[in-house]
Design a protein around this motif. Structure first.
Motif, PDB file in Angstrom:
ATOM      1  N   ASP A 163      71.997  13.901  54.651  1.00  0.00           N
ATOM      2  CA  ASP A 163      72.630  13.198  53.534  1.00  0.00           C
ATOM      3  C   ASP A 163      71.614  12.577  52.582  1.00  0.00           C
ATOM      4  O   ASP A 163      71.976  12.128  51.490  1.00  0.00           O
ATOM      5  CB  ASP A 163      73.556  12.090  54.061  1.00  0.00           C
ATOM      6  N   LEU A 164      70.365  12.495  53.003  1.00  0.00           N
ATOM      7  CA  LEU A 164      69.323  11.981  52.121  1.00  0.00           C
ATOM      8  C   LEU A 164      69.082  12.952  50.968  1.00  0.00           C
ATOM      9  O   LEU A 164      69.387  14.138  51.065  1.00  0.00           O
ATOM     10  CB  LEU A 164      68.017  11.784  52.894  1.00  0.00           C
ATOM     11  N   SER A 165      68.519  12.446  49.896  1.00  0.00           N
ATOM     12  CA  SER A 165      68.158  13.331  48.786  1.00  0.00           C
ATOM     13  C   SER A 165      67.079  14.297  49.259  1.00  0.00           C
ATOM     14  O   SER A 165      66.348  14.017  50.216  1.00  0.00           O
ATOM     15  CB  SER A 165      67.631  12.506  47.604  1.00  0.00           C
ATOM     16  N   PRO A 166      66.958  15.467  48.629  1.00  0.00           N
ATOM     17  CA  PRO A 166      65.909  16.420  49.023  1.00  0.00           C
ATOM     18  C   PRO A 166      64.523  15.783  49.047  1.00  0.00           C
ATOM     19  O   PRO A 166      63.720  16.062  49.937  1.00  0.00           O
ATOM     20  CB  PRO A 166      66.010  17.514  47.959  1.00  0.00           C
ATOM     21  N   GLU A 167      64.262  14.896  48.083  1.00  0.00           N
ATOM     22  CA  GLU A 167      62.949  14.248  48.020  1.00  0.00           C
ATOM     23  C   GLU A 167      62.692  13.400  49.260  1.00  0.00           C
ATOM     24  O   GLU A 167      61.598  13.427  49.843  1.00  0.00           O
ATOM     25  CB  GLU A 167      62.846  13.380  46.761  1.00  0.00           C
ATOM     26  N   HIS A 168      63.711  12.638  49.666  1.00  0.00           N
ATOM     27  CA  HIS A 168      63.524  11.771  50.837  1.00  0.00           C
ATOM     28  C   HIS A 168      63.554  12.572  52.136  1.00  0.00           C
ATOM     29  O   HIS A 168      62.888  12.185  53.107  1.00  0.00           O
ATOM     30  CB  HIS A 168      64.573  10.655  50.832  1.00  0.00           C
ATOM     31  N   GLN A 169      64.289  13.660  52.174  1.00  0.00           N
ATOM     32  CA  GLN A 169      64.233  14.521  53.358  1.00  0.00           C
ATOM     33  C   GLN A 169      62.808  15.021  53.584  1.00  0.00           C
ATOM     34  O   GLN A 169      62.338  15.101  54.730  1.00  0.00           O
ATOM     35  CB  GLN A 169      65.205  15.703  53.210  1.00  0.00           C
ATOM     36  N   LYS A 170      62.118  15.336  52.509  1.00  0.00           N
ATOM     37  CA  LYS A 170      60.743  15.819  52.642  1.00  0.00           C
ATOM     38  C   LYS A 170      59.809  14.710  53.122  1.00  0.00           C
ATOM     39  O   LYS A 170      58.869  14.963  53.892  1.00  0.00           O
ATOM     40  CB  LYS A 170      60.259  16.381  51.301  1.00  0.00           C
ATOM     41  N   VAL A 171      60.067  13.476  52.673  1.00  0.00           N
ATOM     42  CA  VAL A 171      59.261  12.339  53.143  1.00  0.00           C
ATOM     43  C   VAL A 171      59.398  12.195  54.654  1.00  0.00           C
ATOM     44  O   VAL A 171      58.414  12.045  55.381  1.00  0.00           O
ATOM     45  CB  VAL A 171      59.690  11.036  52.436  1.00  0.00           C
ATOM     46  N   TRP A 172      60.636  12.255  55.131  1.00  0.00           N
ATOM     47  CA  TRP A 172      60.869  12.127  56.570  1.00  0.00           C
ATOM     48  C   TRP A 172      60.289  13.318  57.327  1.00  0.00           C
ATOM     49  O   TRP A 172      59.709  13.145  58.410  1.00  0.00           O
ATOM     50  CB  TRP A 172      62.371  11.984  56.841  1.00  0.00           C
TER      51      TRP A 172
END
Length: 434
Positions: free
Chosen positions: A207-216
């Protein structure tokens, strides 16, 4: 010449290919990677026939499709079931009931439809057949970004947690849409050496934005890492958990001490219990550095020694001392809070076993000593995994100290006659120190 067996297998293969097409349309078209209930195939197939049932069973056995049988079958909660277990359930469950079918991971990994999710690593994992409640684990430092940014509401009791954009920044031009995220729940997990990690179910990561998914994804740690027992109990088993975190227990002890102080007829012993609003930094470290450890020591000393209210001790023990200078003049100096507390305890409490009290006072002094050390020498910001262990030991000692102090006050006649309500888990010592 084809035998009846060959004809049956050919028919089964034809049926499963047609069924698979409908299952995949449902899976990718639902928006949440939902399964296809067998009963919804009744318009195009004779789902009650032995042939159809045999085709579905063969599809599971040959790892073309998979199925869910229990709970909310419309989502695939977990992906780790072996086909032998699935076939056992298929043969024993009432058919078709609410059995839902899914494309198998072996089929999904070759699907061209996966390209849609290539920039969202955890949505891609779901698309490839991961379970909604499969979890991934991460280095603790991934939480720093959210904890330290005032635009986010970061909450945790060090068993569970959540992250969300603050209301004033939601749909605001001040924050890019990609940063306006919600992580409904996260928890913690441990390896065999009690190394600590963040744990998140893939459903919520997706559910995170694509940008934050990449951070994780950049912070993901793989290995034999198990969920915190209470996070597993509350999130998977639906229970309330079995214990409270040591940080919550600590502030509840301060609150109890203050309630007992009033029952005794005195001002509150601690100026602030921090029970209503626990400092966000009061928890296990997110990064094992000397700097973070020193900041934690400063905070816990402020919550212990610096937090002691000298007015509690007035008329009981001196809070000042007279010192004679070299020239014979007398100077009045204020005593430190630890010294005052020790004098008060020694005056009014004489247990048969003095060890717990001695240990309590040693801990108050230890925390103060650790706080003073950084003021007298320069520390580089050293990274050391051993600091996690060092902090945990300090927290356990600090908690034991305030708990001992609470038990001292509990012996006062006014408290014995009218004891305050105590959290049952606190009373029984049911506390997580991991």
């Amino acid at each position: 010449m084809q035998t009846n067996t060959h004809l049956a297998l050919k028919k089964e293969t034809y049926v499963i290919e047609e069924v698979l097409e409908e299952i995949q349309n449902q899976y990718f078209g639902s928006g949440n990677f939902n399964g296809m209930p067998i009963y919804r195939l009744a318009d195009n197939f004779d789902i009650e026939s032995d042939g159809f049932r045999s085709a579905i069973r063969a599809g599971i056995e040959n790892e073309i499709i998979t199925a869910t049988f229990h709970g909310n079958t419309h989502i695939r909660a977990f992906s780790g079931f072996k086909k032998e277990q699935l076939l056992e359930w298929f043969d024993s469950e009432k058919y078709p009931a609410h059995i839902c079918l899914y494309p198998h991971q072996n089929v999904l990994k070759g699907s061209k439809l996966l390209d849609k999710y290539k920039d969202s690593p955890y949505e891609l994992e779901l698309a490839k057949g991961a379970g909604q409640l499969d979890y991934r684990t991460f280095d603790l430092s991934v939480l720093e970004y959210y904890r330290n940014d005032p635009r986010y509401s970061y909450e945790t009791d060090f068993i569970h947690g959540s992250i969300s954009i603050e209301s004033e920044y939601f749909e605001s031009e001040l924050v890019p849409e990609s940063d306006q995220i919600l992580l409904k729940t996260f928890g913690f997990a441990y390896d065999k050496d009690f190394g600590r990690y963040v744990a998140v179910f893939i459903r919520y990561l997706s559910d995170l934005s694509p940008e934050h998914q990449k951070v994780w994804a950049a912070k993901e740690i793989k290995g034999d890492i198990k969920l915190h027992p209470d996070y597993y109990a509350s999130s998977i088993q639906g229970s309330w958990g079995t214990k409270i975190s040591i940080f919550q227990a600590f502030v509840e002890e301060l609150e109890l001490i203050n309630k007992m102080s009033k029952l005794i007829g005195k001002p509150e012993l601690f100026r602030n219990s921090y029970c209503a609003q626990r400092p966000v930094e009061f928890g296990f470290l997110l990064r094992p550095t000397v700097s973070e450890f020193n900041d934690f020591v400063l905070l816990i000393d402020k919550m212990m020694s610096d937090n002691i209210n000298k007015k509690f001790f007035e008329d009981d023990v001196p809070t000042e001392s007279d010192e004679e200078r070299d020239d014979g003049k007398i100077i009045v100096r204020a005593k430190g809070t630890i010294q005052i507390l020790e004098s008060w305890v020694n005056k009014y409490f004489h247990p048969q076993d003095p060890e717990p009290i001695d240990q309590m006072m040693m801990t108050f002094k230890k925390v103060r000593r650790l706080r003073q050390q950084p003021a007298h020498k320069v520390n580089t910001n050293v990274f050391d995994q051993g600091i996690f262990k060092k902090q945990r030991e300090l927290v356990i000692d600090a908690y034991d100290a305030v708990r001992t102090l609470r038990m001292i006050l509990a012996n006062h006649p006014n408290v014995k006659n009218n004891p305050p309500d105590i959290n049952e888990r606190l009373f029984k010592g049911e506390i997580w120190d991991i």
